[in-house]
Write an enzyme that holds these catalytic residues in place. Structure first.
Site, PDB file in Angstrom:
ATOM      1  N   CYS A  81       0.810  -1.216   0.000  1.00  0.00           N
ATOM      2  CA  CYS A  81       0.000   0.000   0.000  1.00  0.00           C
ATOM      3  C   CYS A  81       0.853   1.280   0.000  1.00  0.00           C
ATOM      4  CB  CYS A  81      -0.973  -0.051   1.164  1.00  0.00           C
ATOM      5  SG  CYS A  81      -2.448   0.908   0.863  1.00  0.00           S
ATOM      6  N   HIS A 196      -3.160  -5.801   2.493  1.00  0.00           N
ATOM      7  CA  HIS A 196      -2.896  -5.850   3.935  1.00  0.00           C
ATOM      8  C   HIS A 196      -3.423  -7.190   4.456  1.00  0.00           C
ATOM      9  CE1 HIS A 196      -1.838  -1.592   4.379  1.00  0.00           C
ATOM     10  NE2 HIS A 196      -2.894  -1.274   3.656  1.00  0.00           N
TER      11      HIS A 196
HETATM   12  N1  GLN Z   1      -2.311   6.788   2.102  1.00  0.00           N
HETATM   13  C1  GLN Z   1      -2.402   5.812   1.015  1.00  0.00           C
HETATM   14  C2  GLN Z   1      -3.830   5.714   0.440  1.00  0.00           C
HETATM   15  O1  GLN Z   1      -4.782   6.023   1.149  1.00  0.00           O
HETATM   16  C3  GLN Z   1      -1.964   4.435   1.494  1.00  0.00           C
HETATM   17  C4  GLN Z   1      -2.834   3.887   2.632  1.00  0.00           C
HETATM   18  C5  GLN Z   1      -2.290   2.597   3.220  1.00  0.00           C
HETATM   19  O2  GLN Z   1      -1.075   2.364   3.306  1.00  0.00           O
HETATM   20  N2  GLN Z   1      -3.240   1.732   3.653  1.00  0.00           N
HETATM   21  O3  GLN Z   1      -3.993   5.305  -0.692  1.00  0.00           O
END
Ligand code: GLN
Length: 247
Positions: A81, A196
């Protein structure tokens, strides 16, 4: 960065090595710290919110040259992510702020008003599937090694460059951008994705694939001893069934 417990991936790699008598040393490299990348066989980069990414992104630029050299020298990297986004060409936040990436993955991310938050099931790229099948020492061949299951929570939409290779195809969920059905990106032994979960505890086939590639660069091709992954596959299959039955 470690949003949503992504460090569970590191715990999985360490335990799956230790259960096989393979010694593992972990170093946490933070902002402002030098990265002696040639010492590492495996890099992990977890998720993070936009604000964190702005800070970490500026520091990552200082580490880019050595990190990219390590990846070009077959080191393994798993990024999730926010970490995945910073390894691309750039990440434009929904407020319009540009965070320059290090272009390890030929891709870019644009922040959006859409928050993609759900379980995510993908079919692994067929070529990578075959590599995983050759490496993962499954006790029961009945386990389905073709997919990865996790969950996603991002508003950034990632678009791959024309020569980029996706980690896989979305079966259920949004993946890179909820438009082209791609999920993640692959460059040599570097993998980026929105999975995740954390990802590796419920996807032991992928965990062992990453371990074998990390060992191979230093010791040549190795055959991993099989582990009893019955619990891991029970969790994997239960989640896959839940996602498939969600309609
Ligand atoms: N801030 C990034 C987004 O919202 C990554 C979020 C995350 O790592 N879950 O796309």
């Amino acid at each position: 960065m470690n949003t949503y417990g992504d460090n569970g991936n590191i715990i999985t790699i360490v335990k799956r090595c230790q259960w096989r008598g393979i010694d593992v040393k972990i170093s946490n490299v933070s902002i402002g710290q030098p990265l002696s990348a040639s010492d590492f066989d495996f890099f992990f980069f977890g998720g993070g919110q936009d604000k964190t990414q702005i800070i970490v992104g500026k520091d990552l630029i200082q580490k880019a040259k050595k990190l990219i050299a390590a990846i070009n020298n077959k080191a393994v990297l798993l990024s999730i992510c926010g970490g995945y986004q910073l390894l691309q060409n750039y990440f434009k936040t929904k407020e319009g702020e540009i965070i320059n990436g290090i272009s390890l993955f030929d891709a870019y991310t644009a922040g959006s008003k859409e928050r993609m938050i759900q379980d995510l099931l993908i079919e692994i790229d067929p070529e990578l599937q075959n590599e995983i099948k050759n490496v993962y020492p499954a006790i029961e061949q009945s386990n389905c090694l073709t997919n990865l299951i996790g969950f996603e929570n991002h508003s950034g939409k990632t678009y791959l460059g024309k020569n980029s290779k996706a980690l896989g195809r979305v079966i259920k969920g949004a993946g890179n951008n909820n438009e082209d059905h791609t999920e993640g990106a692959v460059y040599k032994n570097a993998f980026g994705c929105y999975l995740h979960g954390s990802l590796l505890p419920k996807n032991s086939h992928f965990a062992d694939y990453l371990i074998s590639k990390a060992l191979e660069r230093r010791y040549g091709p190795i055959k991993l001893k099989p582990l009893d992954d019955s619990l891991e596959w029970k969790a994997h299959n239960w989640m896959v069934d839940r996602v498939r039955n969600q309609g």
